[in-house]
Design a protein around this motif. Structure first.
Motif, short mmCIF file in Angstrom:
data_model
loop_
_atom_site.label_atom_id
_atom_site.label_comp_id
_atom_site.label_asym_id
_atom_site.label_seq_id
_atom_site.Cartn_x
_atom_site.Cartn_y
_atom_site.Cartn_z
N ALA A 10 0.99 8.57 14.32
CA ALA A 10 0.91 9.73 13.42
C ALA A 10 1.30 11.00 14.15
O ALA A 10 1.93 11.90 13.57
CB ALA A 10 -0.52 9.85 12.86
N ALA A 28 7.41 0.99 5.31
CA ALA A 28 6.19 1.80 5.35
C ALA A 28 6.44 3.15 6.00
O ALA A 28 5.78 4.14 5.67
CB ALA A 28 5.10 1.05 6.11
N LEU A 62 9.89 9.04 7.04
CA LEU A 62 8.88 9.86 7.70
C LEU A 62 9.35 10.40 9.04
O LEU A 62 8.71 11.28 9.61
CB LEU A 62 7.59 9.05 7.89
CG LEU A 62 6.91 8.57 6.60
CD1 LEU A 62 5.65 7.78 6.95
CD2 LEU A 62 6.57 9.76 5.69
N PRO A 95 0.84 -1.21 0.00
CA PRO A 95 0.00 0.00 0.00
C PRO A 95 0.87 1.25 0.00
O PRO A 95 1.96 1.28 0.58
CB PRO A 95 -0.80 -0.13 1.31
CG PRO A 95 -0.74 -1.59 1.66
CD PRO A 95 0.59 -2.06 1.17
N GLY A 96 0.38 2.30 -0.65
CA GLY A 96 1.17 3.51 -0.74
C GLY A 96 1.22 4.32 0.53
O GLY A 96 2.20 5.00 0.82
N ASP A 97 0.16 4.26 1.33
CA ASP A 97 0.06 5.05 2.56
C ASP A 97 0.61 4.25 3.72
O ASP A 97 0.32 3.06 3.87
CB ASP A 97 -1.41 5.41 2.80
CG ASP A 97 -1.61 6.12 4.13
OD1 ASP A 97 -2.15 5.49 5.05
OD2 ASP A 97 -1.20 7.28 4.24
N TRP A 98 1.40 4.88 4.60
CA TRP A 98 2.03 4.16 5.69
C TRP A 98 1.02 3.57 6.66
O TRP A 98 1.19 2.45 7.16
CB TRP A 98 3.01 5.07 6.45
CG TRP A 98 2.38 6.15 7.29
CD1 TRP A 98 2.12 7.45 6.92
CD2 TRP A 98 1.91 6.02 8.64
NE1 TRP A 98 1.53 8.13 7.95
CE2 TRP A 98 1.39 7.28 9.03
CE3 TRP A 98 1.88 4.98 9.56
CZ2 TRP A 98 0.85 7.52 10.28
CZ3 TRP A 98 1.34 5.20 10.83
CH2 TRP A 98 0.83 6.46 11.18
N ARG A 99 -0.06 4.31 6.92
CA ARG A 99 -1.08 3.79 7.83
C ARG A 99 -1.72 2.54 7.27
O ARG A 99 -1.94 1.55 7.98
CB ARG A 99 -2.16 4.85 8.09
CG ARG A 99 -1.76 5.98 9.02
CD ARG A 99 -2.94 6.90 9.27
NE ARG A 99 -3.97 6.21 10.04
CZ ARG A 99 -4.37 6.61 11.25
NH1 ARG A 99 -3.83 7.68 11.83
NH2 ARG A 99 -5.32 5.96 11.88
N GLU A 100 -2.06 2.59 5.99
CA GLU A 100 -2.69 1.44 5.37
C GLU A 100 -1.73 0.25 5.34
O GLU A 100 -2.14 -0.90 5.54
CB GLU A 100 -3.17 1.79 3.96
CG GLU A 100 -3.91 0.67 3.25
CD GLU A 100 -5.19 0.25 3.98
OE1 GLU A 100 -5.67 -0.87 3.71
OE2 GLU A 100 -5.69 1.01 4.83
#
Length: 230
Positions: A222, A129, A133, A81-86
């Motif tokens: 986050a 992921a 960040l 998945p592209g989003d870290w949370r996902e």
């Protein structure tokens, strides 16, 4: 030399390799838990002499390492998945589902990192992921926090499933059987917070509880990843 580096011996007289050994061990564990797994029992399932297995695996702990790595292949998603949370959410949910298919996995989660190819791939996907960040120490603490939550929640769910089987009582049946005692204790007035939870709280299923808790943990991560206010 680790089990991952040790070469396999010749397969004669009975065709044998680590893949077949691990598959047999996983099947035994799925049927009866880790206590059902021993080199002798695995050898018997493969119609091989127990001493043959020692050419492939030195200890039961090595066998457990191989079993965990085999199941971790089920955790890796086909696409990142592209989003870290996902990405972290998907890995956590896939870990839970793998543990529900192989309940013994819950007993082996949370220890030393798995050094097998699939275990390393899961660790890589988890760290990737969050790559870029935050500083690496923040990333490591974030990964540890999500892992600690997932492991604890999965173990609690598996413990409840085992309790249902051991007692023959579903969650509802157990609550009904325990009701008179709980009602009597709450009537003493000594446990007002617990009474409020029992009478006013919403009962949710295990998947909803896992998802909600995971989202709260990811919210906390986050907040740590967000840059400080200017």
């Amino acid at each position: 030399m680790t089990v991952w580096d040790r070469p396999e011996p010749p397969t004669r007289p009975v065709p044998l390799d680590r893949e077949r050994i691990v598959a047999a061990a996983v099947a035994l564990a799925d049927e009866g838990g880790l206590e059902a797994v021993s080199l002798r029992k695995v050898a018997a399932r493969l119609n091989a002499g127990p001493m043959r297995l020692y050419g492939f695996i030195s200890t039961k702990e090595e066998l457990f390492d191989l079993m965990v790595d085999e199941v971790q292949a089920e955790i890796l998603p086909e696409e990142r998945p592209g989003d870290w949370r996902e990405a972290l959410r998907v890995l956590a949910h896939r870990t839970r589902r793998a543990a529900l298919r192989h309940e013994w996995l819950a007993d082996l989660l949370g220890g030393r990192p798995s050094l097998g190819p699939n275990g390393l791939a899961v660790t890589e996907a988890t760290l990737a992921a969050l790559d870029g960040l935050a500083d690496i120490d923040t990333v490591m603490r974030a990964v540890e926090t999500v892992s600690a939550y997932s492991t604890g929640a999965i173990r609690r769910e598996i413990a409840n499933l085992r309790a249902e089987r051991a007692t023959g009582l579903s969650k509802r049946d157990w609550q009904r059987a325990s009701g008179p005692h709980v009602t009597k204790m709450l009537a003493t007035g000594r446990f007002p917070a617990l009474a409020k939870a029992v009478h006013d709280g919403t009962d949710v299923n295990a998947e909803t509880s896992f998802t909600t808790g995971l989202d709260w943990v990811l919210d906390a991560v986050a907040a740590k990843l967000a840059p400080p206010p200017g």
